[in-house]
Design an enzyme around this catalytic site. Structure first.
Site, PDB file in Angstrom:
ATOM      1  N   GLY A 218       0.720  -1.286  -0.046  1.00 53.26           N
ATOM      2  CA  GLY A 218      -0.151  -0.119  -0.005  1.00 53.26           C
ATOM      3  C   GLY A 218       0.765   1.398  -0.127  1.00 53.26           C
ATOM      4  N   LYS A 221       4.269   1.469  -4.626  1.00 52.63           N
ATOM      5  CA  LYS A 221       5.100   0.998  -5.422  1.00 52.63           C
ATOM      6  C   LYS A 221       4.687   0.647  -6.906  1.00 52.63           C
ATOM      7  CE  LYS A 221       5.571  -2.871  -3.106  1.00 52.63           C
ATOM      8  NZ  LYS A 221       4.787  -2.576  -2.139  1.00 52.63           N
ATOM      9  N   HIS A 437     -12.688  -2.858  32.064  1.00 55.27           N
ATOM     10  CA  HIS A 437     -11.681  -3.372  31.443  1.00 55.27           C
ATOM     11  C   HIS A 437     -11.178  -2.010  30.486  1.00 55.27           C
ATOM     12  CE1 HIS A 437      -9.198  -6.476  29.491  1.00 55.27           C
ATOM     13  NE2 HIS A 437      -9.368  -5.526  28.298  1.00 55.27           N
ATOM     14  N   GLU A 438     -11.868  -1.415  29.595  1.00 53.45           N
ATOM     15  CA  GLU A 438     -11.443  -0.608  28.725  1.00 53.45           C
ATOM     16  C   GLU A 438     -11.136   0.802  29.539  1.00 53.45           C
ATOM     17  OE1 GLU A 438     -10.924  -1.303  25.985  1.00 53.45           O
ATOM     18  OE2 GLU A 438     -11.799  -3.279  25.891  1.00 53.45           O
ATOM     19  N   ASP A 513      -4.234  -9.351  25.534  1.00 53.79           N
ATOM     20  CA  ASP A 513      -3.421  -8.271  26.277  1.00 53.79           C
ATOM     21  C   ASP A 513      -2.344  -8.935  26.866  1.00 53.79           C
ATOM     22  OD1 ASP A 513      -5.389  -6.304  25.826  1.00 53.79           O
ATOM     23  OD2 ASP A 513      -6.395  -6.722  27.984  1.00 53.79           O
TER      24      ASP A 513
END
Length: 624
Positions: A218, A221, A437-438, A513
């Site tokens: 991406g 090239k 958690h977040e 994690d």
């Protein structure tokens, strides 16, 4: 070479006419043969206009002297010339019903001219006679079409599938490629040599025979290769590396020969081979043995690029994102002797890329491309083009006339975090666990010196995740120090520590994690020399099967005692940073509760929302 799209007058003069002789050659010859056959039948059938009479009537005419001439055909059919009642000559035909011995003497007695002959051809009998031949012709035509396949001609397996770029349409120029100043400078030499070779040859310089474009997927090239074709104005043929390889042995080598032969006939020209690692991998290390089709193709490519029978004027440009697996003989001077690194765009180049792609859509006044460029570190040119298109799609779904900043932010979040699944219904307890958690991940960003600024935290399921806390670096990073890596481990442990602190246990949601934290710690010890006990040494060599092109094992090149030390160091790093995460969250438990409660109510919070909620000062954006 019928496989090349040579756009000259001879090839295109009949494409718009009423009849394309090249494409309808078979139909033309079939029509011609059928016409000649019908003409032959028409003129060979002399009795087509004769009147038929009965045998008894014919005998009465003989007795009355009205029959002048008789032609007996195959002893079965009589074609006679008679005198009609109006004294006019007329031809009649009749079938002999039985063998009559008295017929000939009677005709001679009446002085009738008698001749013999054969019957005219019958269409049905002729078709029956030629039916086997017709069947074989059609069978051959079917086989011809099958063998022809995609190569455009029968037995054309060995012909290359390269396509010539049509320079009559809109050309891609270097001005259409944002950023990439160094690659464009390297390729500009190739363009100047093709336009004015005397500039270099007069002082004894030689242009590189091959240019290898190396970069991540991406990065542009192929676009750079198209720009070289547009700038040079010379014949440009492009082909994929996988197009050389076939199931038949020797086909790849034949296609390489045909490709370079076409290049020599059109010299000076450019041959572009995309994804050359499909045929250019190191020889002798694959599972197909030492003489498989892939290696024969590579050997022929090496000979064509720098062998005894090479000529000037053919420049090869190739692209790959795996230069490490290419054969060393392919990279030596005289072949691909110049490697051009096409890297990910920096912040200024990202802004230029966004400007190019944004020209095609209608932007709202609130769109800040420089802000989007700073908020998309690590994005490739293809990612940025996709983001612009996704933003336009978001605006179109909502019936907007202009694409605003909110559409761009949603498109960026979709690329970074995946598609939001609003339809998924989560149980209240699991939703609460996800919120804490977040929140644990997000809160740690504000108490760690080396942490990247938080971008957005959400408990809306995206992709395979139930929630996500995403951070974006303020500047482009090309390396990371030990402090940054350890803070990264602390943030990774934020969800684990928050679940443990609030619920007294952890869930299976910490799986990724733990993997990420362990991977960072192990690389710090074995690859980056960040362990004071083991010191600066690399431990564990990668075993990489060259034809698989991916790491599947790590070679253990150290003792058992060293392995124990590695495990101890990795464990020490993980425990130290897990304890840091526990300490920070325990100290700021009230903010953790407040952030989790806000997530349960609003589902998604960005950096400004969190700072306003927790009383932090607004973040200052550093100009690059």
């Amino acid at each position: 070479m019928s496989d090349f799209n040579n756009n000259n007058g001879d090839d295109n003069r009949n494409q718009n006419g009423p009849f394309d002789f090249r494409k309808n050659r078979l139909a033309f010859f079939l029509f011609l043969g059928a016409s000649l056959f019908l003409v032959y039948l028409w003129f060979s059938n002399d009795s087509s206009s004769a009147r038929g009479i009965s045998y008894s009537e014919f005998l009465r005419m003989v007795d009355s002297g009205d029959v002048l001439r008789v032609e007996i055909l195959d002893n079965q059919l009589i074609s006679a010339q008679i005198r009609s009642p109006t004294n006019m000559l007329e031809r009649v035909t009749l079938q002999i019903p039985y063998y009559d011995d008295a017929l000939i003497p009677k005709l001679l007695e009446k002085q009738v001219e008698v001749v013999g002959g054969s019957r005219p051809p019958n269409i049905l009998s002729i078709l029956l006679d030629f039916l086997p031949l017709i069947f074989l012709v059609f069978l051959f035509i079917i086989m011809y079409r099958q063998v022809q396949g995609s190569t455009g001609r029968a037995f054309g397996f060995g012909k290359s599938r390269a396509k010539r770029v049509d320079d009559k349409g809109k050309r891609v120029l270097f001005s259409d490629v944002a950023g990439q100043l160094e690659p464009k400078f390297e390729l500009q030499e190739v363009v100047e040599f093709l336009k004015n070779p005397e500039k270099f040859t007069s002082i004894g310089a030689k242009i590189p025979k091959g240019v290898l474009l190396v970069g991540m997927p991406g990065t542009g090239k192929t676009l750079l290769a198209k720009a070289v074709a547009g700038e040079a104005g010379v014949p440009f043929f492009h082909m994929s590396g996988s197009d050389f390889v076939e199931m038949f042995v020797g086909v790849g080598a034949s296609r390489v020969r045909d490709l370079f032969e076409t290049g020599r006939r059109n010299a000076p020209c450019i041959l572009f081979i995309d994804e050359i690692d499909a045929v250019g991998r190191t020889r002798g290390a694959g599972y197909g043995g030492g003489h498989d089709e892939r290696e024969q193709t590579l050997n022929q490519l090496l000979v064509e690029m720098d062998g005894f029978d090479t000529k000037d004027g053919v420049i090869v440009i190739a692209a790959t994102n795996r230069p490490d697996v290419l054969d060393p003989a392919l990279l030596r001077p005289g072949r691909f002797d110049r490697q051009v690194e096409v890297s990910l765009p920096d912040v200024k180049e990202r802004e230029e890329i966004l400007k190019i792609h944004s020209k095609k859509i209608k932007l709202a006044p609130d769109v800040e491309l420089d802000r989007l460029a700073r908020a998309t570190p690590g994005f490739s040119g293809a990612d940025l083009a996709n983001m612009v298109n996704e933003a336009a799609l978001f605006a179109g779904r909502r019936g907007k006339a202009l694409v605003d900043m909110k559409d761009f932010e949603e498109a960026r979040d979709k690329i970074i975090m995946g598609v939001a699944r609003h339809s998924r219904v989560m149980p209240p307890k699991e939703r609460q666990l996800t919120a804490y958690h977040e929140s644990g991940h997000a809160l740690l960003h504000y108490y760690l010196e080396n942490a990247d600024p938080i971008h957005k935290v959400t408990i809306i399921p995206r992709g395979r995740s139930l929630g996500m806390a995403t951070s974006l670096p303020e500047t482009d990073r090309y390396s990371h120090n030990k402090g940054y890596l350890e803070d990264r481990i602390v943030i990774t442990y934020g969800g684990f520590a928050a679940e443990e602190l609030i619920f007294g246990e952890t869930s299976s949601g910490v799986q990724q994690d733990l993997k990420q934290a362990t991977n960072i710690a192990r690389k710090m010890v074995t690859e980056w020399g960040m362990s004071p006990i083991l010191g600066p040494q690399a431990l564990g060599a990668e075993d990489e099967p060259i034809f698989l092109g991916k790491e599947i094992a790590t070679h253990k090149d150290y003792s058992e005692e060293t392995a124990r030390m590695i495990d101890q160091e990795v464990k020490a790093i993980l425990e130290r940073n897990l304890n840091r995460a526990r300490s920070i969250l325990r100290e700021h438990r009230d903010q953790l509760d407040l952030l989790a409660k806000a997530l349960l109510e609003r589902e998604t919070l960005d950096d400004d929302d969190i700072r306003a909620l927790l009383g932090f000062a607004p973040r200052k954006v550093e100009e690059n």
